[in-house]
Scaffold this motif. Structure first.
Motif, PDB file in Angstrom:
ATOM      1  N   PRO A 173       0.808  -1.227   0.000  1.00 60.21           N
ATOM      2  CA  PRO A 173       0.000   0.000   0.000  1.00 60.21           C
ATOM      3  C   PRO A 173       0.839   1.273   0.000  1.00 60.21           C
ATOM      4  O   PRO A 173       0.463   2.267  -0.627  1.00 60.21           O
ATOM      5  CB  PRO A 173      -0.825  -0.129   1.286  1.00 60.21           C
ATOM      6  N   PHE A 174       1.975   1.234   0.703  1.00 58.56           N
ATOM      7  CA  PHE A 174       2.832   2.422   0.735  1.00 58.56           C
ATOM      8  C   PHE A 174       3.368   2.746  -0.653  1.00 58.56           C
ATOM      9  O   PHE A 174       3.329   3.902  -1.101  1.00 58.56           O
ATOM     10  CB  PHE A 174       4.004   2.215   1.701  1.00 58.56           C
ATOM     11  N   TRP A 175       3.875   1.733  -1.341  1.00 54.92           N
ATOM     12  CA  TRP A 175       4.478   1.987  -2.655  1.00 54.92           C
ATOM     13  C   TRP A 175       3.420   2.370  -3.683  1.00 54.92           C
ATOM     14  O   TRP A 175       3.688   3.185  -4.575  1.00 54.92           O
ATOM     15  CB  TRP A 175       5.251   0.752  -3.122  1.00 54.92           C
ATOM     16  N   PHE A 223      -4.223   2.724   4.896  1.00 54.22           N
ATOM     17  CA  PHE A 223      -4.835   2.063   6.049  1.00 54.22           C
ATOM     18  C   PHE A 223      -4.434   0.597   6.129  1.00 54.22           C
ATOM     19  O   PHE A 223      -4.312   0.024   7.226  1.00 54.22           O
ATOM     20  CB  PHE A 223      -6.358   2.175   5.983  1.00 54.22           C
ATOM     21  N   LEU A 224      -4.214  -0.017   4.983  1.00 52.92           N
ATOM     22  CA  LEU A 224      -3.900  -1.442   4.952  1.00 52.92           C
ATOM     23  C   LEU A 224      -2.600  -1.779   5.670  1.00 52.92           C
ATOM     24  O   LEU A 224      -2.332  -2.952   5.932  1.00 52.92           O
ATOM     25  CB  LEU A 224      -3.837  -1.930   3.497  1.00 52.92           C
ATOM     26  N   ILE A 259       0.212  -6.230  11.426  1.00 54.92           N
ATOM     27  CA  ILE A 259       0.095  -6.892  12.722  1.00 54.92           C
ATOM     28  C   ILE A 259      -0.100  -8.396  12.553  1.00 54.92           C
ATOM     29  O   ILE A 259       0.281  -9.189  13.419  1.00 54.92           O
ATOM     30  CB  ILE A 259      -1.077  -6.278  13.534  1.00 54.92           C
ATOM     31  N   PHE A 260      -0.660  -8.812  11.395  1.00 54.12           N
ATOM     32  CA  PHE A 260      -0.885 -10.231  11.159  1.00 54.12           C
ATOM     33  C   PHE A 260       0.426 -10.994  10.960  1.00 54.12           C
ATOM     34  O   PHE A 260       0.439 -12.227  11.044  1.00 54.12           O
ATOM     35  CB  PHE A 260      -1.791 -10.435   9.943  1.00 54.12           C
ATOM     36  N   SER A 316     -10.142  -1.225  15.597  1.00 50.48           N
ATOM     37  CA  SER A 316      -9.976   0.164  16.039  1.00 50.48           C
ATOM     38  C   SER A 316      -9.392   1.025  14.937  1.00 50.48           C
ATOM     39  O   SER A 316      -9.830   2.163  14.716  1.00 50.48           O
ATOM     40  CB  SER A 316      -9.071   0.213  17.276  1.00 50.48           C
ATOM     41  N   SER A 317      -8.418   0.484  14.229  1.00 50.23           N
ATOM     42  CA  SER A 317      -7.802   1.222  13.115  1.00 50.23           C
ATOM     43  C   SER A 317      -8.820   1.461  12.009  1.00 50.23           C
ATOM     44  O   SER A 317      -8.861   2.549  11.410  1.00 50.23           O
ATOM     45  CB  SER A 317      -6.606   0.434  12.575  1.00 50.23           C
TER      46      SER A 317
END
Length: 256
Positions: free
Chosen positions: A114-116, A129-130, A135-136, A176-177
């Motif tokens: 998602p960042f790239w 957001f992804l 955390i997984f 929550s996120s």
């Protein structure tokens, strides 16, 4: 340069490549199961995951500009490390498609993709957001190093409790996120991560005080899924772990 020299260089390069692959495999759990290097590497990855999650939470608050810049830089370094880790795992995987299309492989990919995408295509910034799905990646550590069927009997209860807490923590963190992302822009009662966490806890536990309610359609849909997960997923998972524990405990005592 004659043929023998060329053949010698090729053989030397092949030896270097094999040593590099073996060293890389020792660090990656997929091929280095049980090695000290693999364990240490996974501990490092766990630390990076928790740091990344903490940064996500911190960014929901108003921070001084210098601290915000430092957190962005640290998060960028973590993203680069996750990117290198993913391609390293693809490199040593055999077959590669088995890892790439596995559940953990997809989670590893979503940890940085998602960042790239948002970096090169700014108008899809919402995909950021992804990154909470990082955390997984914690489940790999539990799967490889805290497997119920492999741990010593005296540590079995601790591992069982740890796995239950991991599932609950992951569910609450992701929900929550999600609530913060969907509601914070339009819901005056959700301004920070702790607001969203409080709302998620009372929702997942089906308490529902009613002091905070979702105002967006996407938020209502997310709440519906959260309630279903709270009612179905956690009890089913806990029951599955308990069944595994009872089977293992029974075998251990029969063998003794």
């Amino acid at each position: 340069m004659n043929f023998q020299h060329v053949a010698g260089i090729i053989m030397w390069m092949r030896k270097i490549t094999n040593k590099f692959e073996n060293l890389l495999a020792d660090f990656l759990v997929d091929k280095g199961i049980g090695t000290k290097r693999a364990f240490n590497f996974d501990v490092l990855i766990v630390a990076l995951i928790l740091t990344s999650s903490a940064i996500f939470v911190a960014e929901t608050y108003t921070l001084p500009a210098n601290i915000a810049e430092v957190l962005k830089f640290v998060d960028l370094v973590i993203i680069l490390l996750f990117t290198v880790e993913y391609f390293a795992r693809v490199y040593v995987a055999s077959p590669k498609s088995r890892y790439m299309f596995s559940w953990l492989g997809i989670v590893d990919l979503l940890a940085f993709l998602p960042f790239w995408i948002s970096f090169f295509v700014p108008w899809v910034h919402s995909l950021q957001f992804l990154r909470v799905l990082r955390i997984f990646k914690l489940f790999r550590f539990f799967k490889q190093h805290l497997n119920i069927n492999k741990v010593k009997e005296k540590y079995l209860q601790q591992v069982l409790v740890s796995k239950i807490l991991l599932v609950v923590f992951t569910l609450l963190f992701v929900s929550s996120s999600l609530i913060f992302t969907l509601e914070s822009a339009q819901n005056p009662n959700i301004n920070t991560f702790d607001d969203a966490a409080y709302f998620s806890i009372v929702t997942v536990t089906t308490v529902g005080f009613g002091d905070i309610i979702p105002v967006t359609r996407a938020g209502r849909m997310a709440i519906s899924f959260m309630i279903l997960f709270g009612i179905l997923l956690i009890p089913v998972y806990v029951a599955s772990l308990m069944r595994t524990y009872m089977v293992y405990y029974s075998k251990a005592h029969n063998n003794s």
